[in-house]
Write an enzyme that holds these catalytic residues in place. Structure first.
Site, PDB file in Angstrom:
ATOM      1  N   PRO A   1       0.837  -1.198   0.000  1.00  0.00           N
ATOM      2  CA  PRO A   1       0.000   0.000   0.000  1.00  0.00           C
ATOM      3  C   PRO A   1       0.880   1.259   0.000  1.00  0.00           C
ATOM      4  CG  PRO A   1      -0.541  -1.464   1.845  1.00  0.00           C
ATOM      5  CD  PRO A   1       0.690  -2.006   1.207  1.00  0.00           C
TER       6      PRO A   1
ATOM      7  N   ASP B   1      15.216   3.380   4.103  1.00  0.00           N
ATOM      8  CA  ASP B   1      14.245   2.597   3.322  1.00  0.00           C
ATOM      9  C   ASP B   1      14.951   1.900   2.150  1.00  0.00           C
ATOM     10  OD1 ASP B   1      12.561   3.876   5.034  1.00  0.00           O
ATOM     11  OD2 ASP B   1      11.136   4.563   3.518  1.00  0.00           O
TER      12      ASP B   1
ATOM     13  N   GLY C   1       7.574   1.567   2.842  1.00  0.00           N
ATOM     14  CA  GLY C   1       8.670   1.689   1.875  1.00  0.00           C
ATOM     15  C   GLY C   1       8.265   1.481   0.432  1.00  0.00           C
ATOM     16  N   SER C   2       6.998   1.772   0.110  1.00  0.00           N
ATOM     17  CA  SER C   2       6.566   1.492  -1.269  1.00  0.00           C
ATOM     18  C   SER C   2       7.350   2.328  -2.288  1.00  0.00           C
ATOM     19  CB  SER C   2       5.068   1.703  -1.452  1.00  0.00           C
ATOM     20  OG  SER C   2       4.752   3.061  -1.393  1.00  0.00           O
ATOM     21  N   SER C   3       7.636   3.594  -1.970  1.00  0.00           N
ATOM     22  CA  SER C   3       8.352   4.411  -2.961  1.00  0.00           C
ATOM     23  C   SER C   3       9.777   3.893  -3.148  1.00  0.00           C
ATOM     24  CB  SER C   3       8.345   5.897  -2.575  1.00  0.00           C
ATOM     25  OG  SER C   3       9.041   6.091  -1.368  1.00  0.00           O
ATOM     26  N   ALA C   4      10.425   3.485  -2.055  1.00  0.00           N
ATOM     27  CA  ALA C   4      11.784   2.921  -2.177  1.00  0.00           C
ATOM     28  C   ALA C   4      11.735   1.631  -2.990  1.00  0.00           C
ATOM     29  CB  ALA C   4      12.365   2.657  -0.792  1.00  0.00           C
ATOM     30  N   ALA C   5      10.717   0.809  -2.728  1.00  0.00           N
ATOM     31  CA  ALA C   5      10.630  -0.482  -3.427  1.00  0.00           C
ATOM     32  C   ALA C   5      10.365  -0.292  -4.919  1.00  0.00           C
ATOM     33  CB  ALA C   5       9.544  -1.348  -2.793  1.00  0.00           C
TER      34      ALA C   5
ATOM     35  N   GLY D   1       4.176   3.936   5.176  1.00  0.00           N
ATOM     36  CA  GLY D   1       5.347   3.637   5.999  1.00  0.00           C
ATOM     37  C   GLY D   1       5.951   2.279   5.716  1.00  0.00           C
TER      38      GLY D   1
HETATM   39  C1  MEV Z   1      10.445   6.766   6.562  1.00  0.00           C
HETATM   40  O1  MEV Z   1      10.225   5.400   6.252  1.00  0.00           O
HETATM   41  C2  MEV Z   1      11.382   6.893   7.724  1.00  0.00           C
HETATM   42  C3  MEV Z   1      11.677   8.321   8.183  1.00  0.00           C
HETATM   43  O2  MEV Z   1      12.601   8.200   9.267  1.00  0.00           O
HETATM   44  C4  MEV Z   1      12.252   9.190   7.099  1.00  0.00           C
HETATM   45  C5  MEV Z   1      13.661   8.760   6.683  1.00  0.00           C
HETATM   46  O3  MEV Z   1      14.336   8.033   7.403  1.00  0.00           O
HETATM   47  O4  MEV Z   1      14.065   9.204   5.600  1.00  0.00           O
HETATM   48  C6  MEV Z   1      10.431   9.000   8.727  1.00  0.00           C
END
Ligand code: MEV
Length: 306
Positions: free
Chosen positions: A93, A144, A99-103, A97
């Site tokens: 989703p 991420d 990590g979808s954009s990193a993935a 939080g």
């Molecule tokens: C985001 O997944 C984690 C944060 O700590 C941002 C980051 O580390 O870049 C909120």
């Protein structure tokens, strides 16, 4: 030419989100219950086919600017003008939080380098994916992309430590999605503004540093009870940094009322996901049912012993 396929998994931050931006330690693990799959096939015009956008790469909307720029830079570096259709499918989703954009960036970088016949290491992929992440998140710590590209749990300190850290614990981790899109970029920016305005907020960042190190000790000692306490304490500090939300707090409280050893938000916050820890599968399953009945849109259960 054959279709090239690549994938990447999501991630969960166990402890240290937000404070990791300030050079404090964090622990995160790959989240293999969700993944991004991409396919690349040669074509006459470069096109993207995704849930958010179908059309010419050059016309992709702001949401995909990070990916566009990463692709542009890859083609510039390898001096290629080959065209392709890029298909993106996701079970992670977005903006939760996880990590979808990193993935997405990692999976696309893997597929594109293969498409261009370039051999690569995980660090190369992380470098490309960070180009996209900087556009999406502003000032990412890099955690991420590191977890997603290496596909292993890490003890991470920005620009300093990227250590494989096995999380081997007789405990169950429940991941619950509020169903609400988080706002990582805004949350990171707001924490920065708080810290600049009032140095008292730096105490919360320092406390999160101590808690991340205590979490590490608890995991090394196989002490799930201690880890749970540390997680709940971390959540209280994240609340003070204004990055939690009513929905996240509700899921934390519900978990604690249903036998969790500890619970906290995970990732950028202001929506997205919560994690809670249990010493038995039975308790975790019961809590999962309660969370799903009371607001969680989705729940996943991970056994941490491997
Ligand atoms: C985001 O997944 C984690 C944060 O700590 C941002 C980051 O580390 O870049 C909120």
């Amino acid at each position: 030419m054959d279709t090239i396929k690549a994938k990447a998994y999501g991630k969960i931050i166990l402890i240290g989100e937000h404070s990791v931006v300030y050079g404090k330690p964090a622990i995160a693990l790959p989240f293999k219950a969700t993944q991004i799959d991409v396919e690349i096939k040669e074509s006459k015009v470069s096109l993207i086919d995704s849930k958010f956008f179908k059309g010419k790469l050059d016309e992709a909307p702001e949401l995909l600017y990070g990916i566009r720029e990463m692709i542009r830079r890859i083609f510039e570096k390898y001096k290629s003008d080959r065209k392709f259709v890029l298909t993106i499918k996701s079970t992670i989703p977005g903006e939760r939080g996880m990590g979808s954009s990193a993935a997405v960036s990692v999976a696309i970088a893997r597929a594109l380098l293969e498409f261009l016949g370039v051999s690569y290491k995980n660090e190369d992929i992380a470098q490309w994916a960070n180009i996209s992440e900087k556009i999406v998140h502003g000032n990412p710590s890099g955690i991420d992309v590191s977890v997603v590209s290496n596909e292993m749990s890490l003890y991470f300190i920005r620009n300093k430590v990227k250590e494989h850290f096995p999380i081997n614990l007789k405990a169950y981790l429940l991941v619950a999605d509020t169903g609400i899109m988080g706002k990582t970029k805004e949350a990171v920016r707001d924490v920065r503004n708080l810290v600049i305005k009032d140095r008292a907020y730096l105490d919360n960042i320092d406390t999160l540093e101590r808690l991340a190190n205590r979490a590490r000790q608890a995991i090394e000692a196989g002490d799930a009870v201690k880890l749970g306490q540390v997680m709940t304490h971390a959540h209280q500090n994240l609340q003070k940094l204004t990055v939690s939300s009513k929905e996240l707090d509700d899921l934390v409280n519900l978990s604690l009322a249903n036998g969790a050893l500890g619970a906290k938000m995970t990732g950028g916050g202001r929506g997205g996901c919560m994690i809670s820890l249990y010493d038995s599968q039975n308790k975790a399953e019961k809590a999962k049912e309660e969370l799903l009945k009371n607001g969680a849109k989705d729940c996943w259960l991970l056994y941490l012993e491997n």
